[in-house]
Write a protein that holds these residues in place. Structure first.
Motif, PDB file in Angstrom:
ATOM      1  N   ALA A  25       0.817  -1.217   0.000  1.00  0.00           N
ATOM      2  CA  ALA A  25       0.000   0.000   0.000  1.00  0.00           C
ATOM      3  C   ALA A  25       0.855   1.273   0.000  1.00  0.00           C
ATOM      4  CB  ALA A  25      -0.930   0.001   1.213  1.00  0.00           C
ATOM      5  N   VAL A  26       2.009   1.211   0.667  1.00  0.00           N
ATOM      6  CA  VAL A  26       2.864   2.402   0.726  1.00  0.00           C
ATOM      7  C   VAL A  26       3.392   2.747  -0.660  1.00  0.00           C
ATOM      8  CG1 VAL A  26       4.983   3.386   1.683  1.00  0.00           C
ATOM      9  CG2 VAL A  26       3.503   1.982   3.127  1.00  0.00           C
ATOM     10  N   ILE A  27       3.932   1.752  -1.359  1.00  0.00           N
ATOM     11  CA  ILE A  27       4.462   1.980  -2.715  1.00  0.00           C
ATOM     12  C   ILE A  27       3.347   2.453  -3.643  1.00  0.00           C
ATOM     13  CG2 ILE A  27       5.447   0.859  -4.754  1.00  0.00           C
ATOM     14  CD1 ILE A  27       7.520   1.247  -2.588  1.00  0.00           C
ATOM     15  N   ALA A  28       2.194   1.806  -3.556  1.00  0.00           N
ATOM     16  CA  ALA A  28       1.061   2.197  -4.407  1.00  0.00           C
ATOM     17  C   ALA A  28       0.657   3.645  -4.118  1.00  0.00           C
ATOM     18  CB  ALA A  28      -0.116   1.254  -4.184  1.00  0.00           C
ATOM     19  N   GLY A  29       0.658   4.026  -2.838  1.00  0.00           N
ATOM     20  CA  GLY A  29       0.302   5.389  -2.468  1.00  0.00           C
ATOM     21  C   GLY A  29       1.305   6.403  -2.998  1.00  0.00           C
ATOM     22  N   LEU A  30       2.589   6.052  -2.952  1.00  0.00           N
ATOM     23  CA  LEU A  30       3.620   6.942  -3.482  1.00  0.00           C
ATOM     24  C   LEU A  30       3.425   7.167  -4.983  1.00  0.00           C
ATOM     25  CD1 LEU A  30       6.808   5.520  -1.693  1.00  0.00           C
ATOM     26  CD2 LEU A  30       5.583   7.621  -1.133  1.00  0.00           C
ATOM     27  N   LEU A  31       3.018   6.129  -5.680  1.00  0.00           N
ATOM     28  CA  LEU A  31       2.782   6.253  -7.122  1.00  0.00           C
ATOM     29  C   LEU A  31       1.592   7.182  -7.400  1.00  0.00           C
ATOM     30  CD1 LEU A  31       3.342   2.544  -8.227  1.00  0.00           C
ATOM     31  CD2 LEU A  31       4.805   4.497  -8.775  1.00  0.00           C
ATOM     32  N   VAL A  32       0.514   6.995  -6.649  1.00  0.00           N
ATOM     33  CA  VAL A  32      -0.686   7.820  -6.859  1.00  0.00           C
ATOM     34  C   VAL A  32      -0.364   9.289  -6.588  1.00  0.00           C
ATOM     35  CG1 VAL A  32      -3.067   8.253  -6.145  1.00  0.00           C
ATOM     36  CG2 VAL A  32      -2.241   5.894  -6.363  1.00  0.00           C
ATOM     37  N   GLN A  33       0.471   9.551  -5.570  1.00  0.00           N
ATOM     38  CA  GLN A  33       0.876  10.932  -5.277  1.00  0.00           C
ATOM     39  C   GLN A  33       1.604  11.562  -6.466  1.00  0.00           C
ATOM     40  OE1 GLN A  33       3.190  10.305  -1.765  1.00  0.00           O
ATOM     41  NE2 GLN A  33       1.487  10.706  -0.358  1.00  0.00           N
ATOM     42  N   ARG A  34       2.245  10.724  -7.275  1.00  0.00           N
ATOM     43  CA  ARG A  34       2.972  11.198  -8.455  1.00  0.00           C
ATOM     44  C   ARG A  34       2.126  11.114  -9.719  1.00  0.00           C
ATOM     45  NH1 ARG A  34       5.805  10.020  -4.507  1.00  0.00           N
ATOM     46  NH2 ARG A  34       7.935  10.733  -4.138  1.00  0.00           N
ATOM     47  N   GLU A  35       0.802  11.062  -9.524  1.00  0.00           N
ATOM     48  CA  GLU A  35      -0.156  11.054 -10.637  1.00  0.00           C
ATOM     49  C   GLU A  35      -0.023   9.807 -11.505  1.00  0.00           C
ATOM     50  OE1 GLU A  35      -2.572  13.346 -10.969  1.00  0.00           O
ATOM     51  OE2 GLU A  35      -1.834  14.268  -9.142  1.00  0.00           O
ATOM     52  N   ILE A  36       0.448   8.706 -10.909  1.00  0.00           N
ATOM     53  CA  ILE A  36       0.552   7.434 -11.628  1.00  0.00           C
ATOM     54  C   ILE A  36      -0.570   6.539 -11.115  1.00  0.00           C
ATOM     55  CG2 ILE A  36       2.008   5.401 -12.008  1.00  0.00           C
ATOM     56  CD1 ILE A  36       4.382   7.471 -11.409  1.00  0.00           C
ATOM     57  N   LYS A  37      -1.526   6.245 -11.992  1.00  0.00           N
ATOM     58  CA  LYS A  37      -2.754   5.591 -11.537  1.00  0.00           C
ATOM     59  C   LYS A  37      -3.101   4.313 -12.283  1.00  0.00           C
ATOM     60  CE  LYS A  37      -4.538  10.145 -10.267  1.00  0.00           C
ATOM     61  NZ  LYS A  37      -5.531  11.207 -10.531  1.00  0.00           N
ATOM     62  N   THR A  38      -2.351   3.988 -13.331  1.00  0.00           N
ATOM     63  CA  THR A  38      -2.647   2.780 -14.103  1.00  0.00           C
ATOM     64  C   THR A  38      -1.386   1.939 -14.261  1.00  0.00           C
ATOM     65  OG1 THR A  38      -2.094   3.770 -16.258  1.00  0.00           O
ATOM     66  CG2 THR A  38      -4.361   4.082 -15.440  1.00  0.00           C
ATOM     67  N   PHE A  39      -1.588   0.705 -14.662  1.00  0.00           N
ATOM     68  CA  PHE A  39      -0.465  -0.201 -14.903  1.00  0.00           C
ATOM     69  C   PHE A  39       0.462   0.378 -15.978  1.00  0.00           C
ATOM     70  CE2 PHE A  39       1.581  -3.574 -17.295  1.00  0.00           C
ATOM     71  CZ  PHE A  39       2.155  -4.341 -16.290  1.00  0.00           C
ATOM     72  N   GLU A  40      -0.136   0.927 -17.036  1.00  0.00           N
ATOM     73  CA  GLU A  40       0.655   1.463 -18.151  1.00  0.00           C
ATOM     74  C   GLU A  40       1.492   2.658 -17.706  1.00  0.00           C
ATOM     75  OE1 GLU A  40       2.296   0.894 -21.595  1.00  0.00           O
ATOM     76  OE2 GLU A  40       0.669  -0.393 -20.861  1.00  0.00           O
ATOM     77  N   GLU A  41       0.889   3.543 -16.900  1.00  0.00           N
ATOM     78  CA  GLU A  41       1.630   4.698 -16.393  1.00  0.00           C
ATOM     79  C   GLU A  41       2.763   4.258 -15.467  1.00  0.00           C
ATOM     80  OE1 GLU A  41      -2.035   7.975 -16.507  1.00  0.00           O
ATOM     81  OE2 GLU A  41      -1.537   6.947 -14.628  1.00  0.00           O
ATOM     82  N   ALA A  42       2.505   3.247 -14.654  1.00  0.00           N
ATOM     83  CA  ALA A  42       3.537   2.729 -13.759  1.00  0.00           C
ATOM     84  C   ALA A  42       4.683   2.098 -14.555  1.00  0.00           C
ATOM     85  CB  ALA A  42       2.932   1.697 -12.803  1.00  0.00           C
ATOM     86  N   LYS A  43       4.328   1.416 -15.627  1.00  0.00           N
ATOM     87  CA  LYS A  43       5.346   0.787 -16.482  1.00  0.00           C
ATOM     88  C   LYS A  43       6.270   1.853 -17.081  1.00  0.00           C
ATOM     89  CE  LYS A  43       5.803  -2.100 -20.613  1.00  0.00           C
ATOM     90  NZ  LYS A  43       5.066  -2.718 -21.736  1.00  0.00           N
ATOM     91  N   LYS A  44       5.666   2.960 -17.561  1.00  0.00           N
ATOM     92  CA  LYS A  44       6.475   4.042 -18.132  1.00  0.00           C
ATOM     93  C   LYS A  44       7.353   4.696 -17.063  1.00  0.00           C
ATOM     94  CE  LYS A  44       3.405   5.385 -21.971  1.00  0.00           C
ATOM     95  NZ  LYS A  44       4.356   5.379 -23.101  1.00  0.00           N
ATOM     96  N   PHE A  45       6.834   4.769 -15.844  1.00  0.00           N
ATOM     97  CA  PHE A  45       7.570   5.391 -14.747  1.00  0.00           C
ATOM     98  C   PHE A  45       8.756   4.522 -14.327  1.00  0.00           C
ATOM     99  CE2 PHE A  45       8.177   6.105 -10.112  1.00  0.00           C
ATOM    100  CZ  PHE A  45       8.459   7.465 -10.125  1.00  0.00           C
ATOM    101  N   PHE A  46       8.505   3.243 -14.133  1.00  0.00           N
ATOM    102  CA  PHE A  46       9.554   2.342 -13.663  1.00  0.00           C
ATOM    103  C   PHE A  46      10.516   1.910 -14.764  1.00  0.00           C
ATOM    104  CE2 PHE A  46       6.557   1.156 -10.055  1.00  0.00           C
ATOM    105  CZ  PHE A  46       7.321   1.778  -9.081  1.00  0.00           C
ATOM    106  N   ARG A  47      10.081   2.002 -16.004  1.00  0.00           N
ATOM    107  CA  ARG A  47      10.911   1.583 -17.133  1.00  0.00           C
ATOM    108  C   ARG A  47      10.990   2.715 -18.150  1.00  0.00           C
ATOM    109  NH1 ARG A  47      11.641  -1.630 -13.858  1.00  0.00           N
ATOM    110  NH2 ARG A  47      11.266  -3.887 -13.818  1.00  0.00           N
ATOM    111  N   PRO A  48      11.723   3.785 -17.840  1.00  0.00           N
ATOM    112  CA  PRO A  48      11.813   4.896 -18.798  1.00  0.00           C
ATOM    113  C   PRO A  48      12.328   4.393 -20.143  1.00  0.00           C
ATOM    114  CG  PRO A  48      12.780   5.518 -16.682  1.00  0.00           C
ATOM    115  CD  PRO A  48      12.509   4.043 -16.618  1.00  0.00           C
ATOM    116  N   SER A  49      11.767   4.928 -21.207  1.00  0.00           N
ATOM    117  CA  SER A  49      12.134   4.494 -22.555  1.00  0.00           C
ATOM    118  C   SER A  49      12.387   5.702 -23.443  1.00  0.00           C
ATOM    119  CB  SER A  49      11.012   3.641 -23.156  1.00  0.00           C
ATOM    120  OG  SER A  49      11.255   3.392 -24.532  1.00  0.00           O
ATOM    121  N   LEU A  50      13.462   5.637 -24.210  1.00  0.00           N
ATOM    122  CA  LEU A  50      13.757   6.705 -25.164  1.00  0.00           C
ATOM    123  C   LEU A  50      12.674   6.810 -26.234  1.00  0.00           C
ATOM    124  CD1 LEU A  50      17.587   6.057 -25.503  1.00  0.00           C
ATOM    125  CD2 LEU A  50      16.514   8.048 -24.439  1.00  0.00           C
TER     126      LEU A  50
END
Length: 565
Positions: A25-50
């Protein structure tokens, strides 16, 4: 310190991320605070791509900029790349000039002298271009308000391409192209690039025009990452992607100039904090103490032995800068105390012999001390020049705008600006600025705020938790290192003060009634005065970031305390 808990993230969104990502829940909450709310957005956040970098031609005038540069190359024109003397400017000039030189030799660079020419595009620089047969100037990290300068150049048959990220005025310069995502008529998807970031978008567009892909330009991202870190732009979107890959270049295959700086410091792996506090100040020191050209020489030198010589010179400039910074800060603090100005809403100080190259650093030091908008003035020719710094959420640029009757020239952004005025305007400006700040700054902004991301127990800090937390990096504005709050802490008895005048504390922390047998080493800078609060296993609560220390091939965790009570 004001402790401020961030708003509770939406429980449904937190639950959704917990289930789809398999995180707590803590990690999920940190993501939501950064406006990351979906699996796809989290993927882009954790795996930056050129691949997620935007098409540079979406930027207004990019097609015009590329066409003008290609025309110049086809016609054999001389091109000058011009930039400011700070990290953003010198890295931008180094990036664009070194790229252009890979296929066109007639490229020269120009950094204005901080003391003789001042900030931004200069008439002296244009005269230099005119005297040397240069017919195209690419200005980076400056120029968006240089209406007169561009007209002056045009009268001499010199075209400008401007690549800036500062706020435009009511009128744009009459240039061949004006690249600035903050233009009202520019609909580029990301408007928080720094000057060097604009430079990278320019070479990306030039590369596309020549059949190059993004993989051909990765080696230039060490410069972009350095500028992004130094210029304190949001660590989101394209900035985060460029910083992520730029850090890899810095650590795996840096250009000789950066390698020489790192080699001098004998540090194996750098993170974004190291770039901010180790690389950036040294690049800045060249322009502060001697001349920004020295930074460009270092960053564009491809012989490592020569780069090491340049790096050694810059290290000397940095040592000199440190001494000046310390002395002027002492003098400025004494001036405030002597004039009984400790209770004001702003700090405005002046001494004619203060070194212009370090007044910005001194302004930051004073802001830290009194926590209020600050200006440090020195004499510059026939005028007074100042650097301004602000506190969180107070727009110093707007405050200066309200004092424009007492200013000859100013520029900058919300938290940092520069200005010049006439000696006879100083007293009026000082009174007006104090009145403007007093009228517009809310009471709560006069006390430093620590924003808390989440409240956790110490036993939540598991290897998996740390592994995921590390993937939140690189950190910066809008993606700061998470700050945690834990109650019922106690020091196991090893607590001590350290540093000059016992300014800091080092503790070994455990939490009451927690199952975790091991505690955590913790360090609190400038918290030495609070050692009495942690004696004899007294319970307290603390807010902190979690850090990894790498030493002798061993990695240990450490809590960086921000405050205790």
């Amino acid at each position: 310190m004001r402790w401020k808990q961030k708003p509770e993230p939406c429980p449904e969104t937190v639950q959704h991320l917990m289930e789809t990502l398999g995180v707590d829940a803590v990690i999920a909450g940190l993501l939501v605070q950064r406006e990351i709310k979906t699996f796809e957005e989290a993927k882009k956040f954790f795996r930056p791509s050129l691949d997620d970098l935007h098409d540079p031609y979406l930027m207004k005038d990019m097609d015009k900029a590329v066409a003008r540069i290609e025309k110049a190359i086809a016609a054999g024109e001389r091109i000058m790349v011009f930039g400011d003397y700070d990290v953003d400017g010198t890295t931008a000039v180094s990036l664009v000039s070194s790229y252009l030189k890979t296929y066109y030799p007639d490229i020269t660079t120009y950094i204005p002298d901080r003391y003789d020419e001042g900030y931004g595009v200069s008439f002296k620089g244009i005269d230099y271009a005119d005297d040397n047969g240069i017919s195209l100037i690419i200005a980076l990290d400056c120029g968006i308000k240089s209406i007169e300068h561009v007209n002056y150049a045009k009268a001499r048959n010199i075209d400008f391409i401007i690549g800036d990220h500062h706020r435009p005025g009511d009128e744009l310069p009459d240039a061949a192209a004006v690249l600035d995502p903050k233009r009202e008529d520019c609909h580029y998807p990301y408007d928080e690039l720094c000057g060097c970031g604009i430079g990278f978008k320019l070479i990306q567009a030039l590369g596309q025009n020549r059949g190059q892909g993004i993989e051909d330009l990765i080696s230039y991202l060490d410069l972009a990452a350095t500028a992004i870190a130094a210029d304190i732009v949001p660590m989101t979107g394209e900035n985060r992607i460029m910083a992520h890959f730029g850090l890899k270049v810095i650590n795996d295959n840096p250009r000789p100039g950066i390698k020489a700086l790192v080699h001098l410091l004998k540090k194996d792996t750098l993170d974004i904090t190291d770039v901010v506090f180790i690389i950036a100040p040294r690049i800045n020191a060249a322009g502060r103490i001697k001349h920004g050209n020295h930074a460009v020489e270092l960053l564009t030198e491809f012989n490592f032995d020569q780069a090491q010589q340049f790096a050694a010179e810059i290290e000397n400039y940095n040592s000199e800068r440190k001494g000046l910074d310390k002395q002027i800060t002492i003098e400025a603090l004494l001036q405030i105390e002597t004039n009984n100005e400790k209770e004001r809403f702003s700090s405005v100080v002046y001494q004619e012999d203060w070194h212009k190259g370090v007044i910005g650093i001194v302004a930051s030091r004073l802001t830290e001390t009194y926590y209020r908008p600050t200006l440090v003035f020195t004499k510059s020719g026939e005028k007074y020049a100042a650097s301004a710094r602000s506190v969180k959420d107070f727009d110093v640029y707007n405050a200066l705008e309200a004092c424009s009757d007492y200013i000859v020239q100013f520029g900058g952004h919300k938290y940092a600006a520069g200005l010049t005025l006439l000696p006879e305007q100083y007293d009026g400006f000082k009174a007006k600025f104090e009145a403007v700040v007093a009228d517009t700054i809310p009471e709560e902004l006069r006390i430093p705020e620590i924003s808390i991301d989440a409240q956790i127990e110490l036993d939540a800090i598991t290897p998996k938790f740390i592994r995921i937390l590390n993937q939140f990096a690189p950190f910066g504005p809008l993606n700061m290192a998470p700050v945690f709050h834990t109650k019922n802490l106690y020091d196991t008895g090893y607590g001590k003060t350290m540093g000059e005048k016992d300014a800091h504390i080092r503790l070994y922390l455990k939490q009451q009634q927690q199952a975790t047998p091991d505690g955590f080493a913790a360090i609190g800078f400038n918290l030495g005065a609070k050692i009495a609060q942690v004696k004899d296993r007294a319970l307290f609560e603390g807010i902190y970031c979690i850090e990894e220390n790498h030493f002798n091939n061993t990695t240990t965790l450490q809590l960086r305390l921000k405050d205790i009570r």
